[in-house]
Design an enzyme around this catalytic site. Structure first.
Site, PDB file in Angstrom:
ATOM      1  N   GLY A  54      43.163 -13.246   8.934  1.00  0.00           N
ATOM      2  CA  GLY A  54      42.006 -12.398   9.149  1.00  0.00           C
ATOM      3  C   GLY A  54      41.438 -11.907   7.836  1.00  0.00           C
ATOM      4  O   GLY A  54      42.161 -11.747   6.848  1.00  0.00           O
ATOM      5  N   SER A  55      40.124 -11.668   7.804  1.00  0.00           N
ATOM      6  CA  SER A  55      39.521 -11.027   6.633  1.00  0.00           C
ATOM      7  C   SER A  55      39.856  -9.530   6.640  1.00  0.00           C
ATOM      8  O   SER A  55      40.430  -9.025   7.589  1.00  0.00           O
ATOM      9  CB  SER A  55      38.003 -11.232   6.653  1.00  0.00           C
ATOM     10  N   GLY A  56      39.485  -8.837   5.556  1.00  0.00           N
ATOM     11  CA  GLY A  56      39.769  -7.406   5.465  1.00  0.00           C
ATOM     12  C   GLY A  56      40.966  -7.091   4.592  1.00  0.00           C
ATOM     13  O   GLY A  56      41.312  -5.927   4.409  1.00  0.00           O
ATOM     14  N   HIS A  57      41.607  -8.159   4.052  1.00  0.00           N
ATOM     15  CA  HIS A  57      42.770  -7.948   3.180  1.00  0.00           C
ATOM     16  C   HIS A  57      42.455  -8.349   1.743  1.00  0.00           C
ATOM     17  O   HIS A  57      43.370  -8.594   0.952  1.00  0.00           O
ATOM     18  CB  HIS A  57      43.957  -8.776   3.680  1.00  0.00           C
ATOM     19  N   LYS A 105      51.245 -16.141   7.377  1.00  0.00           N
ATOM     20  CA  LYS A 105      51.822 -14.819   7.628  1.00  0.00           C
ATOM     21  C   LYS A 105      52.230 -14.739   9.103  1.00  0.00           C
ATOM     22  O   LYS A 105      51.524 -15.240   9.980  1.00  0.00           O
ATOM     23  CB  LYS A 105      50.803 -13.711   7.304  1.00  0.00           C
ATOM     24  N   ASP A 110      47.966 -16.398  14.011  1.00  0.00           N
ATOM     25  CA  ASP A 110      47.991 -17.242  12.806  1.00  0.00           C
ATOM     26  C   ASP A 110      48.990 -18.384  12.968  1.00  0.00           C
ATOM     27  O   ASP A 110      48.701 -19.541  12.635  1.00  0.00           O
ATOM     28  CB  ASP A 110      48.390 -16.415  11.571  1.00  0.00           C
ATOM     29  N   HIS A 219      47.272  -4.156   9.556  1.00  0.00           N
ATOM     30  CA  HIS A 219      46.137  -4.012  10.464  1.00  0.00           C
ATOM     31  C   HIS A 219      46.184  -2.657  11.149  1.00  0.00           C
ATOM     32  O   HIS A 219      45.544  -2.442  12.165  1.00  0.00           O
ATOM     33  CB  HIS A 219      46.163  -5.098  11.538  1.00  0.00           C
TER      34      HIS A 219
END
Lengths: 333, 333
Positions: A54-57, A105, A110, A219
């Site tokens: 996911g994006s945001g990391h 991860k 994922d 998250h």
């Protein structure tokens, strides 16, 4: 919701456009399906290394694409797994004839999607291995995860395996190295504040002004416990003790110590934490021989930190010190 | 107040201890008076370059000490000028016989204290020049400042002058270069949220959930106006237009574009902003030939951004591209 964005559903696409404009010397960006590859991919004869999530990391993973680290990254929507078609396209784009390693991860989505992508790639005759990273000692199972979550150690796996691939090691050797690093590293995190996912528009969780959460995921998944705010030194002890007793690390070990900012944590605080973390390590006879301090695996604007320890040996030190040229990590080039 | 610190009055000292433990290969840290010098200082025959200012803007300035950038940094208390004795001690520590340049952000306390330190150093026979950076187009006078404030351009001045000193240029040449960069660069910032100074214990200002402030300073000083939240693209236009019309930059100019995070801004948002900033520059016929994207001059955990444009020429590009080895910026080494 206070964010410097346009439409929430356009954030990842516009970020990719920004990366494409900013770093044409390092990466190429593809859309629909979305992925980022190093500018000279595929590198003939080199194992290709892919990660994603996911994006945001950010800067993980897109900021780690380049010489000496990842060959490609597949960004999903914020906090949402990328899809198998992204991973398949990236796998094909970086295959230089020596096979492709997927660094995954440990989150259910994922893992499932990378497995599907690997199956599809194998059907097309590509050689693919996958290694799942699960370094978070905080909780056994969690929202989005069966088993331990994959967190800060992922950054170190990507750097070390990237260097090994650059050296010309085989797919089996690089995959075994990823498993070795995963076995020698442990992480635990905490948060002072929540983050806000753009399309949700409100904080992921509520955390009162006088409380923090220990053992939280990247998250905002629940951790071990909520408690009243404590000092930086006490927070470090609460993170380091479960890490050290998990493997367990022992007197005489040499480690890399990674103090990570969750996104909204001032750098000044990370150095205050690092100071105490070294003290705690030394109290156990553990010697810190390398370090990494900064926001490398974040949770949007969350205030908080995670600490990762990785037991080092001569080979790992050599690979850690090797040149790397990416937007998010650079040395020697 | 949610912070990963121990006692507010110990934050800077403990940060310095963390830096000392983390980067012994790059810097030496001195206490009482506090300053950070590059590990091989003084470098014989090279102009020494010093900056400093209140803490809370990390990685600036301490993170920029090392080969190719600063020879020393003097950290004050959070958002408080360092004292002349710090600056004097640092000046003496980095004097390699070719004189010392003081790079001073335009805040009344910093300017006064650096002047006193320069006078004291000259009395001891040292050669010192000072250049004041005042790149913020937002306001003419401000809290803590007569004239324009010194903000994001300072990072670029430190990198470029550091490279020039490394090349062996004279004190006069390096000081003239700093003045040239100051004349060719402009910055404007904005905030979505306030920061909290540790010893104050509460936010520096109140900003309602649906408002932002345009033109804010790096200590939360008032800007040009408060307004309802706008999209990232609109924010970029509000920052770029006053910058471009100030010098003015004109069609055909080549620039370095620096999109800075104020501390609590996710990197994903900085790339969204960069994308639009390039578009605005190109609309004016301005070509972005170099960039810098990330949190380099921060205001603790403030959410917001600043945009800096610097008109480049062949010499500035060469100096920008030169090797640098610091905790906060690294290339080519």
């Amino acid at each position: 919701m206070k964010k410097l964005i346009n439409k929430p559903e356009e954030v990842v696409k516009e970020e990719l456009q920004g990366i494409e404009l900013a770093h044409p010397d390092l990466v190429k960006v593809f859309y629909d399906p979305d992925f980022i590859v190093r500018v000279d991919a595929p590198v003939k004869g080199k194992v290709g290394i892919i990660s994603g999530g996911g994006s945001g990391h950010e800067p993980m993973h897109g900021g780690f694409v380049g010489k000496g680290m990842l060959d490609a990254a597949c960004p999903g929507a914020v906090f949402t797994s990328p899809t198998p078609d992204q991973m398949l396209a990236a796998t094909k784009a970086v295959d230089g004839g020596a096979g492709v390693l997927h660094i995954v991860k440990n989150y259910t989505g994922d893992v499932m999607n990378f497995e599907m992508a690997a199956d599809l790639a194998k059907e097309e005759g590509l050689e693919v291995e996958a290694v799942v990273i699960d370094d978070d000692v905080a909780v056994k199972d969690s929202l989005y995860t069966a088993g331990r979550r994959g967190v800060g150690l992922t950054v170190l796996v990507e750097k070390i395996c990237g260097a090994a691939a650059e050296e010309g090691r085989s797919l089996k050797e690089v995959a075994d190295l990823a498993r070795k690093v995963n076995s020698l590293g442990r992480t635990m995190g905490m948060a002072l504040t929540s983050c806000t996912v753009p399309h949700a528009g409100k904080p992921t969780f509520d955390l009162p002004e006088d409380e923090m959460e220990i053992g939280i995921g990247i998250h905002g998944e629940p951790g071990r416990k909520r408690m009243k705010l404590q000092s930086a030194d006490e927070v470090v002890e609460m993170l380091m003790d479960p890490i050290i007793s998990d493997i367990p690390y022992k007197s005489g070990d040499e480690v890399l110590l990674f103090v990570n900012g969750m996104g909204g944590t001032p750098l000044i605080e990370l150095y205050v934490l690092y100071r105490k973390a070294v003290e705690v390590a030394e109290k156990h006879g553990i010697k810190v021989v390398r370090n990494l301090i900064g926001p490398y695996i974040t949770s949007l604007e969350m205030a908080g930190t995670s600490i990762t320890m990785l037991k080092m040996d001569a080979d790992l030190i050599k690979l850690w010190d090797a040149p790397v040229l990416t937007a998010g990590m650079r040395k020697g080039i």
